[in-house]
Design a protein around this motif. Structure first.
Motif, short mmCIF file in Angstrom:
data_model
loop_
_atom_site.label_atom_id
_atom_site.label_comp_id
_atom_site.label_asym_id
_atom_site.label_seq_id
_atom_site.Cartn_x
_atom_site.Cartn_y
_atom_site.Cartn_z
N TYR A 133 34.01 39.72 45.85
CA TYR A 133 35.33 39.92 45.27
C TYR A 133 35.92 38.60 44.78
CZ TYR A 133 35.11 44.54 47.34
OH TYR A 133 34.73 45.81 47.66
N GLU A 134 35.70 37.51 45.51
CA GLU A 134 36.29 36.23 45.13
C GLU A 134 35.69 35.69 43.82
OE1 GLU A 134 37.54 34.22 49.39
OE2 GLU A 134 35.60 33.76 48.50
N HIS A 135 34.40 35.93 43.62
CA HIS A 135 33.72 35.38 42.44
C HIS A 135 33.17 36.49 41.55
CE1 HIS A 135 33.95 31.34 44.19
NE2 HIS A 135 33.60 31.90 45.34
N ALA A 136 33.89 37.59 41.50
CA ALA A 136 33.44 38.71 40.66
C ALA A 136 33.36 38.29 39.21
CB ALA A 136 34.41 39.88 40.82
N SER A 202 33.92 44.69 34.43
CA SER A 202 35.25 44.34 33.91
C SER A 202 35.56 42.87 34.14
CB SER A 202 36.31 45.22 34.57
OG SER A 202 36.41 44.94 35.96
N HIS A 203 35.13 42.32 35.27
CA HIS A 203 35.36 40.90 35.51
C HIS A 203 34.46 40.04 34.63
CE1 HIS A 203 38.22 40.22 38.86
NE2 HIS A 203 38.02 41.51 39.06
N THR A 204 33.26 40.51 34.39
CA THR A 204 32.37 39.78 33.48
C THR A 204 32.99 39.70 32.09
OG1 THR A 204 30.45 40.53 34.74
CG2 THR A 204 30.05 39.70 32.51
N SER A 207 38.40 40.86 32.36
CA SER A 207 39.53 41.72 32.68
C SER A 207 39.76 41.74 34.19
CB SER A 207 39.26 43.14 32.18
OG SER A 207 40.26 44.02 32.64
N THR A 208 41.04 41.81 34.56
CA THR A 208 41.40 41.94 35.98
C THR A 208 42.14 43.25 36.23
OG1 THR A 208 43.46 40.73 35.56
CG2 THR A 208 41.54 39.43 36.29
N ALA A 209 41.87 44.23 35.39
CA ALA A 209 42.59 45.51 35.51
C ALA A 209 42.28 46.22 36.82
CB ALA A 209 42.22 46.41 34.33
N MET A 210 41.11 45.98 37.39
CA MET A 210 40.74 46.68 38.61
C MET A 210 41.00 45.86 39.87
SD MET A 210 37.22 48.59 37.43
CE MET A 210 37.26 49.68 38.86
N ASP A 211 41.85 44.83 39.75
CA ASP A 211 42.18 43.99 40.90
C ASP A 211 43.43 44.47 41.64
OD1 ASP A 211 40.03 42.41 40.51
OD2 ASP A 211 41.11 40.73 39.58
N GLY A 212 44.12 45.41 41.07
CA GLY A 212 45.36 45.87 41.68
C GLY A 212 45.14 46.63 42.97
N THR A 213 46.23 46.79 43.73
CA THR A 213 46.15 47.49 45.02
C THR A 213 45.71 48.93 44.84
OG1 THR A 213 47.93 46.09 45.89
CG2 THR A 213 47.45 48.14 47.07
N GLY A 214 46.22 49.59 43.81
CA GLY A 214 45.85 50.98 43.59
C GLY A 214 44.37 51.14 43.32
N ALA A 215 43.81 50.27 42.46
CA ALA A 215 42.39 50.35 42.14
C ALA A 215 41.53 50.06 43.37
CB ALA A 215 42.04 49.39 41.01
#
Length: 404
Positions: A133-136, A202-204, A207-215
């Motif tokens: 997670y830290e280096h996604a 997405s991180h590649t 994008s950080t759209a999937m970093d939120g609490t909901g995701a």
């Protein structure tokens, strides 16, 4: 609120998995059952190391940053290999796909080695959240994550191969429901895998759209739901086995009073050392074997004492009379005793006259039900022809002095 629900779900599933694992190891298993319980143990360990508190504690204890990550991922790969083995055990033609299974074993082995190499090379820090997670999005981490999902995918595909056809073929009941739940768990697991791959991609892409609490809660909920469905699907057939074990344990205790009376009247029928009351209550193993032994001993005592092995009212009265008077209905010793015993067994097999046919037959559970009915009739049976012994006193109950 959503976070709390996910947390409760994760903890509940973890406790259920450990309970199921302990039960699997505490009960005797067939070779196939031993393979299943090993897979269950590996899956339980993988989910245990996935808990953040346990993961952080493991890293701190071993003084290796993120060591819990390969531990849980390698346990998943090993569980997938175990599922491949189970597919081979259950296959109607194991030789047909033996080469494919060997190829999958090789793929999983290469995956495990590559994950270990990437773990050593990937950037890691002793933080609370693991390096995936830290280096996604970093190349080494993305490669590691893809290999992780590959190992999980193999296991989930094997689960679908195992459970979906079985769910279609078995009769409606706990086993069929369990198979459908296990199939649903595999489908949810594939959704979880797709979610994790999408996170890395997405991180590649930056994008950080999937970093939120909901995701993140969606991802954790998918994982917990997958394991919950696996736990429920595996527990339903196990609960059927637990119900059978409980009924047999209770039957063993309920037949004990009848067995005690008959074995006291015919001690030769007891096979081995008679169990003590406390020991029988506390001994939770080999219940089916002990119950089968009790059935045999009661039936043998019936033959020896009353010369019949039925379960009706007349059979209960005959047995009660034989126990009370000490007179045996079918002598098995002396001239012609063997012939009389053989004739008695033949009559019981074909029914009256002479003896009622046992209602149970070769079905042990049906025989137990028949003996429980016999025990009730035996307790209620009156012994015919047993009267008080006359008192030998002059003037009292003396036929030679009718007027006194």
């Amino acid at each position: 609120m959503a976070f709390d629900l996910v947390e409760v779900l994760e903890i509940g599933v973890l406790l259920a998995f450990w309970a199921f694992t302990i039960w699997r190891f505490a009960t005797p298993q067939t070779p196939r059952g031993k393979a299943v319980r090993l897979v269950v143990l590996l899956a339980t360990l993988s989910f245990t190391f996935n808990r953040r508190e346990i993961s952080y504690g493991t890293d701190t204890l071993l003084h290796v940053a993120d060591i819990s990550v390969p531990l849980k991922n390698l346990a998943t790969v090993a569980a997938s290999a175990g599922l491949v083995h189970i597919v081979g055990l259950l296959s109607p033609d194991p030789a047909r796909y033996a080469r494919l299974r060997r190829a999958v074993y090789l793929l999983l082995s290469v995956t495990a080695v590559a994950m270990c190499v990437l773990f050593v090379l990937a950037p890691r820090r002793p933080e609370r959240y693991d390096f995936v997670y830290e280096h996604a999005g970093e190349p080494l981490v993305t490669a590691y994550a893809v290999l992780t999902q590959l190992g999980l995918t193999v296991g989930l595909v094997c689960a679908l191969v195992l459970f979906r056809p079985t769910g279609r073929s078995v009769a409606p009941g706990a086993l069929r429901t369990g198979m459908w739940l296990l199939s649903a768990a595999a489908v949810v697991g594939l959704l979880f895998m797709a979610n994790r791959v999408a996170y890395q991609i997405s991180h590649t892409a930056g994008s950080t759209a999937m970093d939120g609490t909901g995701a993140q809660n969606v991802s954790r909920a998918l994982l917990a739901m997958m394991l919950l469905l696996f736990a429920l699907g595996g527990a339903l057939p196990a609960l059927g086995g637990l119900r059978r074990w409980t009924s047999r344990y209770v039957a063993l205790q309920r037949l004990r009073p009848l067995w005690l009376e008959l074995s006291a009247a015919a001690p030769g029928v007891v096979l081995g050392d008679p169990p003590g009351r406390v020991g029988e209550l506390l001994n939770l193993r080999s219940v089916q074997l002990r119950l089968y032994r009790r059935v045999i001993e009661i039936r043998d005592a019936q033959w020896l004492l009353a010369g019949r092995a039925g379960d009706g009212e007349d059979d209960a009265v005959a047995l009660r009379t034989a126990v009370a008077t000490g007179e045996r209905g079918l002598p098995l010793t002396g001239p012609g005793g063997t012939e009389r015993a053989a004739a008695g067994f033949e009559r019981a097999a074909s029914g009256p006259p002479g003896a009622s046919q046992s209602a149970g037959g070769p079905d042990v559970d049906a025989e137990v039900r028949a003996l429980l009915g016999l025990a009730r009739r035996y307790r209620a049976a009156a012994v015919p022809g047993v009267v008080a012994t006359p008192v030998a006193l002059a003037g009292h109950n003396d036929p030679s002095h009718p007027n006194e």
